[in-house]
Scaffold this active site. Structure first.
Site, PDB file in Angstrom:
ATOM      1  CG  ASN A   9     -34.646  -5.893  60.097  1.00 35.99           C
ATOM      2  OD1 ASN A   9     -34.615  -4.691  59.812  1.00 35.99           O
ATOM      3  ND2 ASN A   9     -33.620  -6.707  59.899  1.00 35.99           N
ATOM      4  CD1 TRP A  10     -40.922  -3.201  58.712  1.00 37.90           C
ATOM      5  CD2 TRP A  10     -41.126  -0.985  58.470  1.00 37.90           C
ATOM      6  NE1 TRP A  10     -42.192  -2.856  59.109  1.00 37.90           N
ATOM      7  CE2 TRP A  10     -42.343  -1.492  58.975  1.00 37.90           C
ATOM      8  CE3 TRP A  10     -41.026   0.390  58.246  1.00 37.90           C
ATOM      9  CZ2 TRP A  10     -43.441  -0.676  59.259  1.00 37.90           C
ATOM     10  CZ3 TRP A  10     -42.120   1.207  58.524  1.00 37.90           C
ATOM     11  CH2 TRP A  10     -43.317   0.672  59.019  1.00 37.90           C
ATOM     12  CE  LYS A  11     -33.743  -7.957  56.551  1.00 35.35           C
ATOM     13  NZ  LYS A  11     -33.021  -9.086  55.994  1.00 35.35           N
ATOM     14  CG  HIS A  93     -29.314  -7.635  60.616  1.00 34.74           C
ATOM     15  ND1 HIS A  93     -28.900  -7.997  59.359  1.00 34.74           N
ATOM     16  CD2 HIS A  93     -30.527  -8.194  60.799  1.00 34.74           C
ATOM     17  CE1 HIS A  93     -29.854  -8.740  58.796  1.00 34.74           C
ATOM     18  NE2 HIS A  93     -30.851  -8.879  59.657  1.00 34.74           N
ATOM     19  CD  GLU A  95     -29.657  -7.796  55.736  1.00 39.91           C
ATOM     20  OE1 GLU A  95     -30.220  -6.736  56.051  1.00 39.91           O
ATOM     21  OE2 GLU A  95     -30.285  -8.833  55.438  1.00 39.91           O
ATOM     22  CD  GLU A 164     -32.023 -12.165  62.056  1.00 46.05           C
ATOM     23  OE1 GLU A 164     -33.236 -12.097  61.829  1.00 46.05           O
ATOM     24  OE2 GLU A 164     -31.215 -11.347  61.602  1.00 46.05           O
ATOM     25  N   GLY A 170     -33.489 -13.977  54.138  1.00 43.27           N
ATOM     26  CA  GLY A 170     -33.921 -13.464  52.841  1.00 43.27           C
ATOM     27  C   GLY A 170     -33.730 -14.454  51.707  1.00 43.27           C
ATOM     28  CB  SER A 208     -36.611 -17.694  55.454  1.00 43.74           C
ATOM     29  OG  SER A 208     -35.713 -17.113  54.515  1.00 43.74           O
ATOM     30  N   GLY A 229     -38.002 -10.251  58.653  1.00 43.16           N
ATOM     31  CA  GLY A 229     -37.646  -9.311  57.593  1.00 43.16           C
ATOM     32  C   GLY A 229     -38.750  -9.228  56.551  1.00 43.16           C
ATOM     33  N   GLY A 230     -38.551  -9.931  55.453  1.00 40.31           N
ATOM     34  CA  GLY A 230     -39.453  -9.835  54.307  1.00 40.31           C
ATOM     35  C   GLY A 230     -40.932  -9.940  54.655  1.00 40.31           C
TER      36      GLY A 230
HETATM   37  P1  PGA Z   1     -35.938 -12.421  56.489  1.00 42.63           P
HETATM   38  O1  PGA Z   1     -34.956 -11.445  57.307  1.00 42.63           O
HETATM   39  O2  PGA Z   1     -37.123 -12.697  57.399  1.00 42.63           O
HETATM   40  O3  PGA Z   1     -36.312 -11.651  55.274  1.00 42.63           O
HETATM   41  O4  PGA Z   1     -35.167 -13.664  56.202  1.00 42.63           O
HETATM   42  C1  PGA Z   1     -34.749 -11.578  58.683  1.00 42.63           C
HETATM   43  C2  PGA Z   1     -33.735 -10.567  59.154  1.00 42.63           C
HETATM   44  O5  PGA Z   1     -32.760 -10.321  58.426  1.00 42.63           O
HETATM   45  O6  PGA Z   1     -33.863  -9.974  60.244  1.00 42.63           O
END
Ligand code: PGA
Length: 246
Positions: A9-11, A93, A95, A164, A170, A208, A229-230
């Site tokens: 997930n590149w966001k 998601h 977010e 999640e 994050g 994470s 994500g990250g």
């Molecule tokens: P993260 O994000 O790995 O940076 O915690 C995961 C996500 O939000 O899909």
């Protein structure tokens, strides 16, 4: 057991040169035992598709409109994503739920719109820290999932679910493998009651996930892969995580 799945997930990260470098590194490190997919910003879908076409790596988007078409400025339909060759789309998601006010019913309609165009929705569920501390984790994730199960009805077994915990996204704060497994078991039981086919369904863990904790998470019986994500923005880290899943 489904084949493990690892989804990047590149966001809202990336640039054309950075994406090209990242995807080239992931292509070069093939093969992976796990299925690997990249959920990229809409504007990069065409280039991602061109880069990955002909490989077994998949791609998708991070959101989709609930509507098929019409006067919805700024929205992207499932049919448009299908035209870009997407296999997957994230829906719900945290977010989007937090910053865009998406509720359970809207998330469910988005999942249905995706399935209607042959995309696999990756339905994200998870509790906030306050909800966990209040002992409400199970009730929250069950409520979120139940809205989608109800909407998809006989097609519910075709979605992918991603657990999640919001407090782990994050933040570098990780759910322990046991904490994650406990919630995954609840979700699988709920899916089993609804579909009768939950053993064949994919439930991802996200929040994470890093090279140093991925293997322990993926070793849990009800964790079938990860939503990353990250760490998906760093070729070496993401490659290591993909390998840990297979
Ligand atoms: P993260 O994000 O790995 O940076 O915690 C995961 C996500 O939000 O899909």
């Amino acid at each position: 057991m489904p084949r493990p799945l690892v989804v990047a997930n590149w966001k809202m990260h990336g640039s054309r040169p950075a994406n090209a470098e990242l995807l080239a590194a992931l292509l070069a490190a093939r093969p992976y035992a796990a299925e690997v997919a990249f959920c990229v910003p809409f504007v990069y879908l065409h280039e991602t598709a061109a880069t990955l076409a002909g490989s077994e790596l998949r791609w998708g988007a991070q959101d989709v409109s609930e509507h098929a078409q019409g006067a919805y400025t700024g929205e992207i339909s499932a049919a448009m994503l299908a035209e870009c060759g997407c296999r997957y789309v994230l829906v719900g998601h945290s977010e989007r739920r937090t910053h865009h006010g998406e509720g359970d019913a809207l998330v469910a309609r988005k999942a249905q719109a995706a399935l209607g165009r042959g995309l696999t929705p990756i339905v994200c569920v998870g509790e906030t820290l306050a909800e966990r501390e209040a002992g409400d984790t199970e009730a929250v994730v069950k409520r979120q999932l139940s809205a989608v199960i109800h909407q998809l009805a006989h097609c519910a077994a075709e979605m992918v679910v991603a657990y999640e915990p919001v407090w782990a996204i994050g933040t570098g704060r990780q759910a322990s493998p046991e904490q994650a497994q406990a919630v995954h078991a609840v979700l699988r039981a709920q899916l089993q009651a609804a579909t009768g086919r939950a053993q064949a369904m994919t439930i991802l863990y996200g929040g994470s996930v890093k090279p140093d904790n991925a293997a322990a998470l993926f070793a849990q019986p009800d964790i079938d892969g990860g939503l990353i994500g990250g760490a998906s923005l760093k070729a070496a880290d993401f490659t290591a995580i993909c390998r840990a899943a297979g």
